[in-house]
Scaffold this active site. Structure first.
Site, mmCIF file in Angstrom:
data_model
loop_
_atom_site.group_PDB
_atom_site.id
_atom_site.type_symbol
_atom_site.label_atom_id
_atom_site.label_comp_id
_atom_site.label_asym_id
_atom_site.label_seq_id
_atom_site.Cartn_x
_atom_site.Cartn_y
_atom_site.Cartn_z
ATOM 1 N N ALA A 136 -3.832 29.108 -65.627
ATOM 2 C CA ALA A 136 -3.393 29.513 -66.974
ATOM 3 C C ALA A 136 -3.263 28.296 -67.892
ATOM 4 C CB ALA A 136 -2.050 30.234 -66.867
ATOM 5 N N ASP A 147 12.999 31.504 -65.322
ATOM 6 C CA ASP A 147 13.088 30.035 -65.476
ATOM 7 C C ASP A 147 13.282 29.546 -66.911
ATOM 8 O OD1 ASP A 147 9.499 29.928 -64.789
ATOM 9 O OD2 ASP A 147 10.531 30.253 -66.700
ATOM 10 N N GLU A 198 -6.883 33.918 -58.770
ATOM 11 C CA GLU A 198 -7.672 34.766 -57.860
ATOM 12 C C GLU A 198 -7.608 36.194 -58.380
ATOM 13 O OE1 GLU A 198 -5.521 34.112 -54.261
ATOM 14 O OE2 GLU A 198 -3.807 35.295 -54.914
ATOM 15 N N HIS A 250 13.701 40.334 -65.511
ATOM 16 C CA HIS A 250 14.423 40.076 -64.265
ATOM 17 C C HIS A 250 15.560 39.067 -64.433
ATOM 18 C CE1 HIS A 250 10.717 41.567 -61.792
ATOM 19 N NE2 HIS A 250 11.404 42.549 -62.354
HETATM 20 C C1 BV8 Z 1 14.155 48.732 -59.133
HETATM 21 C C2 BV8 Z 1 14.307 38.059 -59.845
HETATM 22 C C3 BV8 Z 1 15.173 50.794 -59.682
HETATM 23 C C4 BV8 Z 1 15.070 37.393 -58.750
HETATM 24 C C5 BV8 Z 1 12.667 39.548 -58.806
HETATM 25 C C6 BV8 Z 1 8.330 51.654 -57.655
HETATM 26 C C7 BV8 Z 1 9.161 51.871 -58.744
HETATM 27 C C8 BV8 Z 1 10.389 51.233 -58.833
HETATM 28 C C9 BV8 Z 1 10.789 50.335 -57.840
HETATM 29 C C10 BV8 Z 1 9.968 50.115 -56.752
HETATM 30 C C11 BV8 Z 1 8.747 50.763 -56.667
HETATM 31 N N1 BV8 Z 1 8.153 50.357 -55.512
HETATM 32 C C12 BV8 Z 1 8.960 49.462 -54.889
HETATM 33 C C13 BV8 Z 1 10.074 49.306 -55.621
HETATM 34 C C14 BV8 Z 1 11.180 48.431 -55.252
HETATM 35 C C15 BV8 Z 1 11.016 47.016 -55.747
HETATM 36 C C16 BV8 Z 1 9.613 46.494 -55.644
HETATM 37 O O1 BV8 Z 1 8.856 46.510 -56.604
HETATM 38 N N2 BV8 Z 1 9.252 46.004 -54.468
HETATM 39 C C17 BV8 Z 1 7.945 45.417 -54.294
HETATM 40 C C18 BV8 Z 1 8.064 44.173 -53.430
HETATM 41 C C19 BV8 Z 1 7.051 46.463 -53.677
HETATM 42 N N3 BV8 Z 1 11.482 46.925 -57.112
HETATM 43 C C20 BV8 Z 1 12.803 46.740 -57.336
HETATM 44 O O2 BV8 Z 1 13.644 46.749 -56.465
HETATM 45 C C21 BV8 Z 1 13.199 46.563 -58.786
HETATM 46 N N4 BV8 Z 1 14.297 47.420 -59.100
HETATM 47 O O3 BV8 Z 1 13.158 49.274 -58.790
HETATM 48 O O4 BV8 Z 1 15.278 49.380 -59.612
HETATM 49 C C22 BV8 Z 1 15.858 51.256 -58.458
HETATM 50 C C23 BV8 Z 1 17.190 50.959 -58.309
HETATM 51 C C24 BV8 Z 1 17.850 51.444 -57.170
HETATM 52 C C25 BV8 Z 1 17.152 52.161 -56.208
HETATM 53 C C26 BV8 Z 1 15.783 52.419 -56.375
HETATM 54 C C27 BV8 Z 1 15.112 51.951 -57.507
HETATM 55 C C28 BV8 Z 1 13.695 45.156 -59.041
HETATM 56 C C29 BV8 Z 1 12.587 44.165 -58.822
HETATM 57 C C30 BV8 Z 1 13.026 42.778 -59.321
HETATM 58 C C31 BV8 Z 1 13.273 41.838 -58.152
HETATM 59 N N5 BV8 Z 1 13.559 40.501 -58.679
HETATM 60 N N6 BV8 Z 1 12.950 38.358 -59.383
HETATM 61 C C32 BV8 Z 1 14.537 36.003 -58.478
HETATM 62 O O5 BV8 Z 1 13.537 35.571 -59.068
HETATM 63 O O6 BV8 Z 1 15.171 35.352 -57.629
HETATM 64 S S1 BV8 Z 1 11.105 39.818 -58.268
HETATM 65 C C33 BV8 Z 1 10.251 38.368 -58.222
HETATM 66 O O7 BV8 Z 1 9.175 38.642 -57.364
HETATM 67 C C34 BV8 Z 1 9.598 37.969 -59.529
HETATM 68 O O8 BV8 Z 1 10.426 38.216 -60.620
HETATM 69 C C35 BV8 Z 1 8.337 38.772 -59.560
HETATM 70 O O9 BV8 Z 1 8.574 40.007 -60.142
HETATM 71 C C36 BV8 Z 1 8.042 38.961 -58.100
HETATM 72 C C37 BV8 Z 1 6.969 38.022 -57.616
HETATM 73 O O10 BV8 Z 1 5.842 38.447 -58.194
HETATM 74 P P1 BV8 Z 1 4.813 37.364 -58.752
HETATM 75 O O11 BV8 Z 1 5.333 36.584 -59.847
HETATM 76 O O12 BV8 Z 1 3.565 38.108 -58.909
HETATM 77 O O13 BV8 Z 1 4.724 36.272 -57.684
HETATM 78 P P2 BV8 Z 1 3.582 36.088 -56.656
HETATM 79 O O14 BV8 Z 1 3.844 34.837 -55.934
HETATM 80 O O15 BV8 Z 1 3.428 37.358 -55.926
HETATM 81 O O16 BV8 Z 1 2.284 35.930 -57.568
HETATM 82 C C38 BV8 Z 1 2.023 34.744 -58.310
HETATM 83 C C39 BV8 Z 1 0.674 34.998 -58.918
HETATM 84 O O17 BV8 Z 1 0.330 33.893 -59.726
HETATM 85 C C40 BV8 Z 1 -0.423 35.143 -57.859
HETATM 86 O O18 BV8 Z 1 -1.238 36.245 -58.213
HETATM 87 C C41 BV8 Z 1 -1.187 33.818 -57.974
HETATM 88 O O19 BV8 Z 1 -2.565 33.987 -57.687
HETATM 89 C C42 BV8 Z 1 -0.996 33.486 -59.439
HETATM 90 N N7 BV8 Z 1 -1.083 32.075 -59.783
HETATM 91 C C43 BV8 Z 1 -0.633 31.014 -59.057
HETATM 92 N N8 BV8 Z 1 -0.871 29.868 -59.750
HETATM 93 C C44 BV8 Z 1 -1.442 30.223 -60.932
HETATM 94 C C45 BV8 Z 1 -1.585 31.622 -60.953
HETATM 95 N N9 BV8 Z 1 -2.117 32.267 -62.005
HETATM 96 C C46 BV8 Z 1 -2.542 31.522 -63.064
HETATM 97 N N10 BV8 Z 1 -2.426 30.176 -63.109
HETATM 98 C C47 BV8 Z 1 -1.896 29.501 -62.071
HETATM 99 N N11 BV8 Z 1 -1.807 28.149 -62.145
#
Ligand code: BV8
Ligand code: ZN
Length: 247
Positions: free
Chosen positions: A229, A103, A213, A118
């Site tokens: 935050a 963003d 959390e 990302h």
């Molecule tokens: C890849 C961009 C190599 C697009 C995003 C192990 C090793 C390597 C890869 C993997 C692995 N295990 C699994 C994988 C595959 C995968 C992955 O991780 N899957 C997950 C779901 C298990 N990873 C990939 O594919 C990555 N690439 O590995 O390449 C490769 C290549 C080929 C073949 C094999 C391997 C690429 C991952 C990137 C994906 N793109 N974003 C877009 O944004 O549109 S991911 C996107 O989702 C975000 O960028 C972020 O990373 C993720 C979301 O996570 P969070 O931000 O944590 O969001 P969430 O809602 O979950 O949490 C918000 C948090 O904030 C909460 O905890 C909440 O409590 C807190 N919160 C809320 N309000 C507040 C707060 N905290 C404080 N204050 C507040 N006010």
């Protein structure tokens, strides 16, 4: 908010501080997070949207989603969490941001050293010839196309895609060489980004988690601060300023 003396001491004597941030840091700017009760992914699954095959299969739908998010981001502003991180640059030698967010709010808040793991929603490129198109994308004539005929896509990393090597390598180096490593607003489940938390831990950095959390990585934190935050960081800055005696 109770912040331990150890935490304030560790921050106040730090030379290099890393802020590893995720969707949660932008929640108070009105940008929805991915998971949780009003998460974006409740309606649609990530595989349906944030991956290249989904884009090839239905580029209109994926562009609709990104343009919807671009509008929300365009109308949003950095919140007090982003702004406090930028302010901390005046008090410490190295303040480095490693973000999974696309963003651009850290840059708009004034942070100088930012590693975007990302990508960035404000950049777009042609899938065929890699020409960049960073002006507003107009969907009124259907999916945007490059002069070469290739599809134009957002410059963000989709699932199954490699992270930008230069950003990831720089982020690795920062996690290996920092005194304090903040983990802000992430559920810590997306890899390889989340592996930076373990890298920082192995390098004996002091880990501070800020989240509304506890999460899967809370056990790794030296201090886990539960709260928003945008509220915790400004309060922490005041405590640090009185500790290091600056006006
Ligand atoms: C890849 C961009 C190599 C697009 C995003 C192990 C090793 C390597 C890869 C993997 C692995 N295990 C699994 C994988 C595959 C995968 C992955 O991780 N899957 C997950 C779901 C298990 N990873 C990939 O594919 C990555 N690439 O590995 O390449 C490769 C290549 C080929 C073949 C094999 C391997 C690429 C991952 C990137 C994906 N793109 N974003 C877009 O944004 O549109 S991911 C996107 O989702 C975000 O960028 C972020 O990373 C993720 C979301 O996570 P969070 O931000 O944590 O969001 P969430 O809602 O979950 O949490 C918000 C948090 O904030 C909460 O905890 C909440 O409590 C807190 N919160 C809320 N309000 C507040 C707060 N905290 C404080 N204050 C507040 N006010
Ligand atoms: Zn092209």
């Amino acid at each position: 908010m109770e912040i331990s003396k150890e935490t304030i001491d560790r921050i106040s004597t730090a030379k290099t501080i890393v802020f590893f941030t995720e969707a949660g840091i932008s929640a108070e700017s009105g940008i929805p997070v991915f998971r949780g009760k009003d998460g974006i992914w409740n309606k649609l699954k990530p595989e349906e949207l944030a991956n290249f095959n989904a884009f090839l299969k239905n580029p209109e739908m994926v562009w609709e989603w990104y343009n919807h998010r671009k509008k929300i981001i365009h109308d949003s502003k950095p919140n007090s969490a982003h702004l406090t991180i930028a302010k901390l640059q005046n008090f410490f030698q190295n303040v480095i941001v490693i973000t999974q967010n696309i963003d651009n709010l850290h840059r708009r808040a004034g942070s100088k050293i930012i590693y975007e793991l990302h990508g960035n929603i404000e950049r777009n490129y042609c899938v065929k010839c890699h020409t960049f198109y960073n002006q507003e994308i107009d969907l009124s004539h259907g999916v945007p196309k490059c002069e070469c005929g290739g599809l134009i896509r957002p410059d963000v990393v989709w699932f199954g895609e490699y992270l930008p090597e230069d950003q990831l390598n720089a982020a690795e180096r920062a996690a290996e060489n920092c005194d304090v490593f903040f983990i802000i607003g992430t559920s810590g489940v997306v890899y390889p980004a989340a592996s930076l938390i373990y890298t920082a831990k192995e390098n004996k950095a002091y880990l501070i988690e800020i989240n509304i959390e506890s999460t899967e990585i809370s056990y790794l934190a030296d201090e886990s601060l539960i709260g928003k935050a945008g509220e915790i960081l400004p309060e922490m800055l005041e405590k640090i300023k009185s500790k290091i005696g600056s006006t």
